[in-house]
Design an enzyme around this catalytic site. Structure first.
Site, PDB file in Angstrom:
ATOM      1  N   ASN A   1       0.737  -1.538  -0.255  1.00 42.70           N
ATOM      2  CA  ASN A   1       0.605   0.491   0.106  1.00 42.70           C
ATOM      3  C   ASN A   1       0.848   1.369   0.806  1.00 42.70           C
ATOM      4  OD1 ASN A   1       0.321  -0.471   2.702  1.00 42.70           O
ATOM      5  ND2 ASN A   1      -0.963   0.633   3.685  1.00 42.70           N
TER       6      ASN A   1
ATOM      7  N   GLU B   1       5.219  -4.278  11.532  1.00 50.43           N
ATOM      8  CA  GLU B   1       4.342  -3.690  12.189  1.00 50.43           C
ATOM      9  C   GLU B   1       2.678  -3.772  11.029  1.00 50.43           C
ATOM     10  OE1 GLU B   1       4.553  -0.602  13.320  1.00 50.43           O
ATOM     11  OE2 GLU B   1       6.587  -0.645  13.562  1.00 50.43           O
TER      12      GLU B   1
ATOM     13  N   CYS C   1      -2.793   1.169   6.584  1.00 57.90           N
ATOM     14  CA  CYS C   1      -3.045   0.452   8.227  1.00 57.90           C
ATOM     15  C   CYS C   1      -3.405   0.762   9.609  1.00 57.90           C
ATOM     16  CB  CYS C   1      -1.862   0.141   8.247  1.00 57.90           C
ATOM     17  SG  CYS C   1      -1.016   1.105   8.096  1.00 57.90           S
TER      18      CYS C   1
HETATM   19  P1  NAD Z   1       0.707  -8.890   3.532  1.00 53.06           P
HETATM   20  O1  NAD Z   1       0.871  -9.492   4.902  1.00 53.06           O
HETATM   21  O2  NAD Z   1      -0.481  -9.602   2.202  1.00 53.06           O
HETATM   22  O3  NAD Z   1       1.952  -9.104   2.901  1.00 53.06           O
HETATM   23  C1  NAD Z   1       3.091  -8.421   3.114  1.00 53.06           C
HETATM   24  C2  NAD Z   1       4.539  -8.912   2.908  1.00 53.06           C
HETATM   25  O4  NAD Z   1       4.814 -10.009   3.045  1.00 53.06           O
HETATM   26  C3  NAD Z   1       4.843  -9.314   1.206  1.00 53.06           C
HETATM   27  O5  NAD Z   1       5.225  -9.691   0.464  1.00 53.06           O
HETATM   28  C4  NAD Z   1       4.505 -10.453   0.904  1.00 53.06           C
HETATM   29  O6  NAD Z   1       4.504 -11.613  -0.359  1.00 53.06           O
HETATM   30  C5  NAD Z   1       4.984 -10.925   2.237  1.00 53.06           C
HETATM   31  N1  NAD Z   1       4.353 -12.543   2.818  1.00 53.06           N
HETATM   32  C6  NAD Z   1       3.597 -13.137   2.268  1.00 53.06           C
HETATM   33  N2  NAD Z   1       3.654 -14.080   3.400  1.00 53.06           N
HETATM   34  C7  NAD Z   1       4.876 -14.456   3.760  1.00 53.06           C
HETATM   35  C8  NAD Z   1       5.162 -15.731   4.872  1.00 53.06           C
HETATM   36  N3  NAD Z   1       4.762 -16.490   5.142  1.00 53.06           N
HETATM   37  N4  NAD Z   1       6.751 -15.376   5.310  1.00 53.06           N
HETATM   38  C9  NAD Z   1       7.380 -14.022   4.760  1.00 53.06           C
HETATM   39  N5  NAD Z   1       6.582 -13.358   3.739  1.00 53.06           N
HETATM   40  C10 NAD Z   1       5.429 -13.223   3.846  1.00 53.06           C
HETATM   41  O7  NAD Z   1      -0.089  -7.874   3.842  1.00 53.06           O
HETATM   42  P2  NAD Z   1      -0.910  -6.545   1.939  1.00 53.06           P
HETATM   43  O8  NAD Z   1      -2.096  -7.013   1.826  1.00 53.06           O
HETATM   44  O9  NAD Z   1       0.356  -6.174   1.267  1.00 53.06           O
HETATM   45  O10 NAD Z   1      -0.520  -5.567   2.813  1.00 53.06           O
HETATM   46  C11 NAD Z   1      -1.431  -5.209   3.932  1.00 53.06           C
HETATM   47  C12 NAD Z   1      -1.602  -5.485   5.321  1.00 53.06           C
HETATM   48  O11 NAD Z   1      -0.479  -4.638   5.467  1.00 53.06           O
HETATM   49  C13 NAD Z   1      -2.637  -4.872   6.476  1.00 53.06           C
HETATM   50  O12 NAD Z   1      -2.621  -5.573   7.033  1.00 53.06           O
HETATM   51  C14 NAD Z   1      -2.315  -3.461   6.478  1.00 53.06           C
HETATM   52  O13 NAD Z   1      -3.009  -2.480   7.835  1.00 53.06           O
HETATM   53  C15 NAD Z   1      -0.826  -3.576   6.721  1.00 53.06           C
HETATM   54  N6  NAD Z   1       0.344  -2.517   7.411  1.00 53.06           N
HETATM   55  C16 NAD Z   1       0.636  -2.305   8.411  1.00 53.06           C
HETATM   56  C17 NAD Z   1       1.128  -0.941   8.241  1.00 53.06           C
HETATM   57  C18 NAD Z   1       2.182  -0.571   9.561  1.00 53.06           C
HETATM   58  O14 NAD Z   1       2.884  -0.138   9.843  1.00 53.06           O
HETATM   59  N7  NAD Z   1       1.294  -1.650  10.809  1.00 53.06           N
HETATM   60  C19 NAD Z   1       1.735   0.132   6.862  1.00 53.06           C
HETATM   61  C20 NAD Z   1       1.440  -0.885   6.431  1.00 53.06           C
HETATM   62  C21 NAD Z   1       0.490  -1.523   5.748  1.00 53.06           C
END
Ligand code: NAD
Length: 470
Positions: A149, A244, A278
């Protein structure tokens, strides 16, 4: 675009398409990496540790400032690419670029301020006669796994402090939006020795997991969903982890609030990046005395939101990351309606677009507000008292940021003290963030903090050296 491993461009047999969610066009392809490339990246990052750790803090700082200049020169190209890969309005992409430049600058400055302190051991039993001090040392190799995002800025929040603290880095960018991150890694690579920065693309559950489980990686810094964060925390073993994770941030509007300011807070907080934030405003908790006025003004302001071509400078609402993501939001809203909620405006989907949507008669048990709804929706929950507002704000597994609108300092301080989240803003919505502030959630929203100074702390280990002077 190819991966970057040990300063070289690397492809793999399989590739995945990066699709513009607005046009449906394939913008580029990236490798679906196999595990041998992960091993190569881990080896390269380990081999590069010595050259980075030998470099002076002065030089590292200067090199990071050079990357700042390069990013500034390429601001336009990066912003266009960002809008193409995730469908966010171009005006928002410029903001992400400006924040990325600022984040990088903060890290370049912080690179010169990483040091320990002297410790008076004589404050402890039998500690007399020592001279002791701490050092902040690099961890080694940091793996950064990031979401779609805010792909560029959130990745810089990890790799810039990691390098400032003399760690080498492997980035696993988001599968749907890897391009700006990979392009940025190229700029960093031009300044630093080969292997200091590496990128690995592919499936998170495969290459991401291999990074998380590797014994040759010293730290995982992850931003993404709670679901993935929980898997990572179980797979990481003894290595340091920063998580995060998601949010379900409340915006409380009390009877004594400035209604126009609160409405503006929702417009900025619930529809930003099509609600895929997020720290987006995801639950709007409004006291009954002001409810009707607030609701009517919110609907009126929502009706003015311009949805359309993300490349148009006047567009305020672009697409979601994919049609699949928009369908998920549609389903969640429709289920809430079946349970008694009422759509006041919006509620329609068109491919990857979902309209800015205000929803009335929402109850705290509805999935719409129990889980993180990642779309441009503004669900309204009516409450009678300040206590009830705080109780509902806290009745969630999440605790990232919060916003409270009130003109009464007692209510403001009470909410600030009692709301369980990493940040509470008074008279500002939860989407507000500066890149130097400590940022990170309570409860399932994560562990550890970012914000450059705080991220550096998480990228170092502390050694105490004690000299017995007796
Ligand atoms: P996601 O958890 O689906 O993916 C994030 C990353 O993790 C991607 O690069 C993905 O390929 C990788 N990934 C997936 N499975 C994995 C595994 N088993 N092991 C290691 N890596 C793995 O999240 P998304 O859909 O890309 O992003 C949206 C989410 O992120 C929402 O929940 C949002 O709130 C959160 N977010 C949090 C913050 C924060 O700073 N707290 C900021 C932005 C987004």
């Amino acid at each position: 675009m190819e991966m970057l491993i040990n300063g070289e461009h690397v492809s793999d047999m399989d590739t995945s398409d990066v699709i513009n969610p607005y046009t449906g066009e394939v913008i580029d392809t990236v490798p679906i990496s196999h595990l041998n490339n992960v091993d190569n990246a881990i080896e390269a990052a380990n081999n590069a540790k010595a050259s980075l750790q030998e470099m002076s803090a002065f030089k590292i700082s200067n090199k990071l400032f050079n990357v700042v200049e390069k990013l500034k020169e390429n601001r336009e190209d990066f912003a266009l690419l960002l809008t193409k890969e995730i469908g966010k309005p171009i005006s928002e992409s410029y903001v992400e670029l400006d924040r990325s430049i600022e984040t990088l600058k903060l890290a370049a400055e912080e690179a010169k301020r990483i040091y320990g302190e002297s410790v008076p051991l004589d404050a402890g039993l039998n500690g007399k006669g020592f001279f002791a001090f701490t050092q902040k040392l690099p961890l080694g190799v940091v793996a950064a796994i990031t979401p779609f995002n805010y792909p560029l800025n959130l990745t810089i929040h990890k790799i810039a402090p990691a390098i400032a603290a003399k760690n080498t880095v492997i980035i696993k960018p988001p599968t749907d939006a890897p391009l700006t991150v990979m392009k940025f890694a190229e700029l960093v690579n031009e300044e630093f020795p080969a292997g200091v920065i590496n990128t690995i693309t592919g499936y998170g559950s495969e290459v991401g997991d291999a990074l998380v489980a590797s014994e040759k990686i010293d730290k995982i810094t992850f931003t993404g969903s709670v679901t993935t964060g929980l898997v990572i925390s179980q797979r990481a073993g003894m290595k340091k982890v920063t998580l995060e994770l998601g949010g379900n941030d409340p915006l409380i509007v009390l009877d004594d609030a400035d209604v126009d300011a609160a409405v503006k807070g929702v417009i900025n907080g619930a529809y930003l990046n099509a609600g895929q934030v997020c720290m987006g405003v995801k639950r709007i908790i409004v006291q009954e005395g002001i409810y009707e006025e607030f609701k009517n003004k919110l609907v009126e302001e929502t009706s003015k939101i311009k949805m359309g071509d993300p490349m148009d400078k006047t567009t305020q609402l672009g697409t979601l990351i994919s049609e699949k993501a928009a369908k998920q939001v549609e389903e969640t809203v429709n289920n809430a309606v079946k349970g008694g909620a009422e759509i006041l405006i919006g509620g329609k989907r068109d491919n990857a677009f979902y309209e800015a949507t205000v929803i009335d008669n929402v109850t705290p048990e509805m999935d719409l507000v129990v889980n993180e709804t990642f779309g441009p929706v503004a669900p309204l929950i009516k409450v009678k008292t300040v206590e009830e507002a705080i109780q509902i704000a806290n009745a969630t597994e999440y605790g990232l940021q919060s916003g409270v609108f009130t003109q009464n300092y007692r209510n403001a301080l009470r909410c600030a003290n009692e709301i369980e989240s990493g940040t509470v803003f008074i008279n500002k919505q939860s989407t507000f963030r500066t890149d130097n502030m400590p940022f990170g959630g309570f409860k399932n929203s994560g562990c550890g903090k970012e914000g450059i100074k705080y991220a550096v702390e998480e990228m170092t280990r502390t050694k105490l050296i004690g000299l017995n002077l007796r």
